[in-house]
Design a protein around this motif. Structure first.
Motif, PDB file in Angstrom:
ATOM      1  N   LYS A   5      95.081   0.489  41.757  1.00 20.91           N
ATOM      2  CA  LYS A   5      95.512  -0.765  42.370  1.00 20.91           C
ATOM      3  C   LYS A   5      95.340  -0.699  43.880  1.00 20.91           C
ATOM      4  O   LYS A   5      95.787   0.248  44.540  1.00 20.91           O
ATOM      5  N   ILE A   6      94.663  -1.706  44.421  1.00 19.85           N
ATOM      6  CA  ILE A   6      94.348  -1.760  45.848  1.00 19.85           C
ATOM      7  C   ILE A   6      94.759  -3.129  46.391  1.00 19.85           C
ATOM      8  O   ILE A   6      94.421  -4.167  45.810  1.00 19.85           O
ATOM      9  N   ALA A   7      95.463  -3.136  47.512  1.00 23.68           N
ATOM     10  CA  ALA A   7      95.800  -4.387  48.182  1.00 23.68           C
ATOM     11  C   ALA A   7      94.602  -4.845  49.012  1.00 23.68           C
ATOM     12  O   ALA A   7      94.125  -4.110  49.873  1.00 23.68           O
ATOM     13  N   ALA A   8      94.099  -6.035  48.721  1.00 23.87           N
ATOM     14  CA  ALA A   8      92.901  -6.548  49.395  1.00 23.87           C
ATOM     15  C   ALA A   8      93.243  -7.786  50.220  1.00 23.87           C
ATOM     16  O   ALA A   8      94.156  -8.545  49.872  1.00 23.87           O
ATOM     17  N   GLU A   9      92.501  -7.973  51.287  1.00 26.32           N
ATOM     18  CA  GLU A   9      92.669  -9.153  52.132  1.00 26.32           C
ATOM     19  C   GLU A   9      91.398  -9.996  52.056  1.00 26.32           C
ATOM     20  O   GLU A   9      90.293  -9.452  52.139  1.00 26.32           O
ATOM     21  N   GLN A  10      91.565 -11.303  51.884  1.00 31.82           N
ATOM     22  CA  GLN A  10      90.391 -12.173  51.935  1.00 31.82           C
ATOM     23  C   GLN A  10      89.934 -12.294  53.380  1.00 31.82           C
ATOM     24  O   GLN A  10      90.744 -12.329  54.305  1.00 31.82           O
ATOM     25  N   ARG A  11      88.611 -12.367  53.556  1.00 32.71           N
ATOM     26  CA  ARG A  11      88.086 -12.477  54.919  1.00 32.71           C
ATOM     27  C   ARG A  11      87.213 -13.724  55.042  1.00 32.71           C
ATOM     28  O   ARG A  11      86.581 -14.173  54.083  1.00 32.71           O
ATOM     29  N   THR A  12      87.200 -14.252  56.238  1.00 38.42           N
ATOM     30  CA  THR A  12      86.423 -15.467  56.514  1.00 38.42           C
ATOM     31  C   THR A  12      85.335 -15.214  57.545  1.00 38.42           C
ATOM     32  O   THR A  12      84.506 -16.084  57.807  1.00 38.42           O
ATOM     33  N   GLU A  13      85.335 -14.027  58.140  1.00 36.13           N
ATOM     34  CA  GLU A  13      84.308 -13.666  59.113  1.00 36.13           C
ATOM     35  C   GLU A  13      83.220 -12.857  58.425  1.00 36.13           C
ATOM     36  O   GLU A  13      83.511 -11.964  57.620  1.00 36.13           O
ATOM     37  N   PHE A  14      81.962 -13.169  58.725  1.00 31.18           N
ATOM     38  CA  PHE A  14      80.847 -12.488  58.074  1.00 31.18           C
ATOM     39  C   PHE A  14      79.845 -12.018  59.134  1.00 31.18           C
ATOM     40  O   PHE A  14      79.983 -12.319  60.307  1.00 31.18           O
ATOM     41  N   GLY A  15      78.828 -11.309  58.679  1.00 28.28           N
ATOM     42  CA  GLY A  15      77.798 -10.840  59.590  1.00 28.28           C
ATOM     43  C   GLY A  15      78.048  -9.416  60.043  1.00 28.28           C
ATOM     44  O   GLY A  15      79.100  -8.814  59.784  1.00 28.28           O
ATOM     45  N   LYS A  16      77.050  -8.865  60.749  1.00 26.85           N
ATOM     46  CA  LYS A  16      77.116  -7.462  61.169  1.00 26.85           C
ATOM     47  C   LYS A  16      78.250  -7.201  62.141  1.00 26.85           C
ATOM     48  O   LYS A  16      78.914  -6.169  62.081  1.00 26.85           O
ATOM     49  N   GLY A  17      78.481  -8.155  63.052  1.00 27.44           N
ATOM     50  CA  GLY A  17      79.546  -7.966  64.034  1.00 27.44           C
ATOM     51  C   GLY A  17      80.912  -7.879  63.379  1.00 27.44           C
ATOM     52  O   GLY A  17      81.717  -7.004  63.703  1.00 27.44           O
ATOM     53  N   ALA A  18      81.175  -8.785  62.438  1.00 23.95           N
ATOM     54  CA  ALA A  18      82.449  -8.774  61.729  1.00 23.95           C
ATOM     55  C   ALA A  18      82.603  -7.498  60.915  1.00 23.95           C
ATOM     56  O   ALA A  18      83.688  -6.894  60.872  1.00 23.95           O
ATOM     57  N   ALA A  19      81.502  -7.060  60.278  1.00 28.04           N
ATOM     58  CA  ALA A  19      81.556  -5.832  59.477  1.00 28.04           C
ATOM     59  C   ALA A  19      81.875  -4.620  60.348  1.00 28.04           C
ATOM     60  O   ALA A  19      82.654  -3.739  59.944  1.00 28.04           O
TER      61      ALA A  19
END
Length: 225
Positions: A5-19
Motif C-alpha cells: 500500500k502506497i499513498a499517492a498524490e495526483q499531479r497536475t504539472e507535467f514535462g521534464k521540469g516538473a519531473a
C-alpha cells in the motif's frame, strides 16, 4: 503476490521540469493506465516505492491510495537512470481483484546438474495468465542431477494453481548439454582466432584497394590538368 500500500498524490504539472522538481523532493512521477479511464498522473514517495518495487519483482502489485480511494496497479515499466541507478518514472496498469492478467514471469533454475554438463537458460521468462493478486514472482526449474540431453519445455513447467501457460508449450526453456572438454574449447578458440585473422586480412586488403583507387583518381585529375 500480496500488494504493497502506497499513498499517492495526483499531479497536475507535467514535462521534464516538473519531473525534475518531483525527483529533487525524493519522489517519483508515475502514470496509471487501463480500464477505459483517462491516465492518472501521480507522485509517489521515493524510498517506499523503491522498496515496494524491489520486493514485488518484475510484476510488483501496488495498492495506491489516491485521495482516499484505493486502486490496484500492476507495474508495467520502470525507468531507471543508467548512471545513478535511481527510479525516474513508473508506468502502471490498473487492475481489479480477481481479474486475469497476462504477464511475463522470470524462470529461476535451481539444483546442480550432472558432472561435465552445461545448463543453458534458453528463455529467461515465460508468459502466463494469472489473477492480478496471485502472480507468481518466479517459476522454479530444478535441474538437480540432470544429464546431458535433458530439455525442459514450457509445457513441462510446474505452474502455481490458478496460472495458465500462454507461451507455446514446445518452447525450449532450459537445455542441459555436455560441457566442452579442454581440447574442444582450445579448438573453438583457435577457429575463432583464425576467422578473426581472415576478417582482418580482408579488411586490410579492402583498405589497400581503396587507397589505390584514391591514388589512381588523383593521378587522373593531375593528368587532365
Amino acid at each position: 503476490m500480496s500488494s504493497e500500500k502506497i499513498a499517492a498524490e495526483q499531479r497536475t504539472e507535467f514535462g521534464k521540469g516538473a519531473a525534475r522538481r518531483i525527483r529533487r523532493a525524493d519522489k517519483i512521477p508515475a502514470v496509471v493506465y487501463g480500464h477505459g479511464i483517462d491516465p492518472i498522473h501521480l507522485t509517489l514517495p521515493g524510498h517506499q516505492t523503491m522498496l515496494a518495487l524491489r520486493h514485488g519483482g518484475a510484476n510488483a502489485l501496488l495498492e495506491l491510495d489516491i485521495d482516499g480511494s484505493n486502486q490496484l496497479a500492476l507495474t508495467k515499466h520502470v525507468q531507471v537512470d543508467p548512471i545513478r541507478r535511481v527510479i525516474e518514472h513508473v508506468d502502471f496498469v490498473a487492475v481489479k481483484r480477481g481479474e486475469k492478467v497476462t504477464v511475463d514471469v522470470p524462470v529461476h533454475v535451481v539444483g546442480e546438474a550432472a558432472p561435465e554438463t552445461l545448463v543453458v537458460t534458453e528463455n529467461a521468462t515465460v508468459t502466463l495468465e494469472a489473477e492480478a493478486t496471485h502472480i507468481p514472482e518466479q517459476i522454479e526449474v530444478s535441474v538437480e542431477g540432470a544429464e546431458a540431453g535433458t530439455q525442459v519445455q514450457a509445457s513441462d513447467l510446474d505452474l502455481p494453481k490458478g496460472s495458465t501457460l500462454v507461451t507455446e508449450g514446445d518452447v525450449l526453456v532450459v537445455n542441459v548439454t555436455a560441457a566442452l572438454t579442454a581440447e574442444q574449447l582450445d579448438a573453438e578458440l583457435s577457429e575463432a582466432e583464425a576467422e578473426a585473422g581472415i576478417e582482418k586480412d580482408e579488411a586490410d586488403d579492402a583498405e589497400a584497394d581503396a587507397d589505390a583507387d584514391a591514388s589512381d583518381d588523383a593521378s587522373e585529375d593531375s593528368d587532365s590538368e
